[in-house]
Design an enzyme around this catalytic site. Structure first.
Site, PDB file in Angstrom:
ATOM      1  N   HIS A 227     -50.181  31.739  -5.703  1.00  0.00           N
ATOM      2  CA  HIS A 227     -50.249  33.451  -6.059  1.00  0.00           C
ATOM      3  C   HIS A 227     -50.872  33.926  -5.190  1.00  0.00           C
ATOM      4  O   HIS A 227     -51.827  33.985  -4.829  1.00  0.00           O
ATOM      5  CB  HIS A 227     -50.594  33.162  -7.735  1.00  0.00           C
ATOM      6  N   ARG A 270     -46.094  36.629  -7.744  1.00  0.00           N
ATOM      7  CA  ARG A 270     -45.726  34.734  -6.971  1.00  0.00           C
ATOM      8  C   ARG A 270     -43.972  35.770  -7.067  1.00  0.00           C
ATOM      9  O   ARG A 270     -43.667  36.828  -7.341  1.00  0.00           O
ATOM     10  CB  ARG A 270     -45.262  34.475  -8.516  1.00  0.00           C
ATOM     11  N   LYS A 273     -41.539  37.476  -9.592  1.00  0.00           N
ATOM     12  CA  LYS A 273     -41.896  38.585 -10.716  1.00  0.00           C
ATOM     13  C   LYS A 273     -41.797  39.928 -10.732  1.00  0.00           C
ATOM     14  O   LYS A 273     -42.131  40.585  -9.713  1.00  0.00           O
ATOM     15  CB  LYS A 273     -43.914  37.074 -10.638  1.00  0.00           C
ATOM     16  N   ASP A 276     -47.395  45.040 -10.060  1.00  0.00           N
ATOM     17  CA  ASP A 276     -48.009  45.170 -10.401  1.00  0.00           C
ATOM     18  C   ASP A 276     -48.985  45.590  -9.969  1.00  0.00           C
ATOM     19  O   ASP A 276     -49.686  45.011  -8.446  1.00  0.00           O
ATOM     20  CB  ASP A 276     -48.971  44.103 -11.291  1.00  0.00           C
ATOM     21  N   CYS A 278     -52.679  45.668  -9.670  1.00  0.00           N
ATOM     22  CA  CYS A 278     -53.584  44.606  -9.004  1.00  0.00           C
ATOM     23  C   CYS A 278     -53.567  44.298  -7.825  1.00  0.00           C
ATOM     24  O   CYS A 278     -54.432  44.083  -6.848  1.00  0.00           O
ATOM     25  CB  CYS A 278     -53.964  44.174 -10.118  1.00  0.00           C
ATOM     26  N   TYR A 279     -52.513  43.817  -7.680  1.00  0.00           N
ATOM     27  CA  TYR A 279     -52.376  42.929  -6.461  1.00  0.00           C
ATOM     28  C   TYR A 279     -51.980  43.935  -5.201  1.00  0.00           C
ATOM     29  O   TYR A 279     -51.672  43.422  -4.347  1.00  0.00           O
ATOM     30  CB  TYR A 279     -50.517  42.473  -7.005  1.00  0.00           C
ATOM     31  N   ASP A 322     -51.273  48.477 -14.581  1.00  0.00           N
ATOM     32  CA  ASP A 322     -50.412  47.717 -13.877  1.00  0.00           C
ATOM     33  C   ASP A 322     -49.427  48.347 -13.297  1.00  0.00           C
ATOM     34  O   ASP A 322     -49.063  48.525 -12.394  1.00  0.00           O
ATOM     35  CB  ASP A 322     -50.342  46.915 -15.292  1.00  0.00           C
ATOM     36  N   ASP A 329     -56.590  50.337 -17.548  1.00  0.00           N
ATOM     37  CA  ASP A 329     -58.203  49.360 -17.491  1.00  0.00           C
ATOM     38  C   ASP A 329     -58.963  49.959 -16.290  1.00  0.00           C
ATOM     39  O   ASP A 329     -58.761  50.179 -15.243  1.00  0.00           O
ATOM     40  CB  ASP A 329     -57.743  47.868 -18.316  1.00  0.00           C
ATOM     41  N   HIS A 332     -57.234  47.071 -13.150  1.00  0.00           N
ATOM     42  CA  HIS A 332     -56.406  47.679 -12.511  1.00  0.00           C
ATOM     43  C   HIS A 332     -56.613  48.793 -12.185  1.00  0.00           C
ATOM     44  O   HIS A 332     -56.665  49.157 -10.727  1.00  0.00           O
ATOM     45  CB  HIS A 332     -55.025  48.317 -13.499  1.00  0.00           C
TER      46      HIS A 332
HETATM   47 ZN   LIG Z   1     -52.311  43.058 -12.918  1.00  0.00          ZN
END
Ligand SMILES: [Zn+2]
Length: 367
Positions: A227, A270, A273, A276, A278-279, A322, A329, A332
């Site tokens: 992850h 992952r 998936k 997003d 934040c990655y 995201d 937010d 993120h």
């Molecule tokens: Zn995220």
């Protein structure tokens, strides 16, 4: 016909929405938007920006509002209130805003959360996650008053109290709490920068190495799925201890380069998936760490594509989300901007995710 599972369906929707959004930016699309795209939730809720660029001033405004609203955070993040300081504060410092004006207010608030480690809010138990976000916030402020709030002896005592009794080198998030790689990461990086007892690091590298999976990433605990967040924590802790070679870095690199999505440009967390924002940090920072450890000597991600993805995840009035269709937010916004900054500059430190100049100040302060 082959039945698609939920994730694949979702991924296809994200792909087509983002492809459409990009076409519009690049002015390739002059005709009407196809009907199926108009029904795509990721496209329909998308607020169109004028061009692909970072909305610095809008984000400063957004984060300032979040940061000065500490009391409000109790309604939605009661056990993680110091995070509501760290996320907007770190974002503001990346955007080169002067954060010194918030110093007194932040110190006063965090004082109420301090035992030795920090708590998620006043009158709660010590927990490693708010300890991490509180310490990083004080590091970002980088003043004698802010760093003076840190009681190294009491902090060390807290770290000893969360040693995992069943596993050498592993830590619990709080007394009697869950054990995972986040806990090891927090203890390791804080022991190193605050020059605490190095015995706290015994067995940590071996434990982290035992959590690397067959895919090459790192799982939250042994035998769990690789992850992005846990891989960052594990590898950053190893690089911090100068023990990056305890894991198979070739395998890590192969897993990592496959996390950047071809159509979107952003990362997923992952295998299989959806992308997003934040990655951009959790995965993006690992590219930088692979350089710092000396394993590779160049940036292996596509920086241009990543930045474009983050551009697309901006709310027109500030804040990062995201993916298109979600609301912005502070979390993120912080990690989107952190990934953005790390991708092609040396301003942020990839282990601590605060500015390098603050790391230097803290290192000199604690002798
Ligand atoms: Zn995220």
């Amino acid at each position: 016909m082959k039945q698609l599972n939920r994730t694949q369906n979702e991924q296809n929707l994200v792909h087509s929405a983002i492809t459409q959004i990009r076409k519009q930016y690049q002015n390739e699309q002059t005709e009407e938007v196809p009907k199926e795209i108009m029904e795509n939730k990721y496209f329909t809720e998308y607020e169109q920006l004028n061009e692909l660029e970072l909305l610095t001033n809008k984000h400063i405004k957004y984060c300032t509002k979040k940061l000065l609203n500490i009391g409000y955070s109790i309604f939605y993040l009661d056990v993680g209130q110091p995070w509501c300081i760290y996320w907007p504060l770190n974002a503001l410092s990346i955007l080169q805003d002067d954060v010194s004006k918030y110093e007194n207010q932040i110190i006063q608030y965090l004082e109420k959360c301090k035992i030795g480690g920090f708590t998620g809010g006043p009158n709660q138990f010590e927990h490693l996650a708010p300890t991490y976000s509180s310490l990083l916030s004080l590091f970002i402020l980088s003043t004698p008053a802010a760093l003076g709030l840190i009681d190294r002896q009491a902090l060390e005592k807290f770290f000893w109290s969360v040693q995992d009794p069943t596993e050498k080198g592993s830590y619990l998030m709080h007394v009697n709490g869950e054990a995972d790689i986040r806990a090891v990461y927090i203890v390791v990086i804080m022991v190193v920068i605050l020059k605490l007892d190095p015995k706290l690091l015994d067995g940590c590298a071996e434990y982290i190495a035992s959590c690397q999976t067959y895919e090459g990433g790192i799982g939250g605990v042994r035998y769990s799925e690789a992850h992005g967040g846990y891989t960052f924590c594990g590898y950053a802790a190893l690089v911090c201890m100068k023990k990056a070679d305890y894991i198979d870095q070739e395998k890590l690199m192969n897993w990592l380069v496959n996390r950047q999505m071809e159509n979107e440009g952003g990362f997923n967390g992952r295998t299989n998936k959806v992308v997003d924002a934040c990655y951009s940090f959790w995965q993006g920072a690992i590219f930088k760490l692979l350089i710092q450890s000396g394993y590779v000597d160049e940036q292996l991600m596509n920086v241009f594509e990543l930045k474009n993805y983050i551009h697309m995840c901006q709310n027109a009035s500030g804040g990062i989300f995201d993916k298109p269709s979600k609301s912005p937010d502070a979390y993120h916004t912080c990690y989107g901007l952190s990934g953005y900054s790390l991708a092609d500059s040396n301003f942020q430190n990839p282990i601590y995710n605060i500015p390098n100049k603050c790391i230097e100040f803290v290192q000199n302060f604690f002798q």
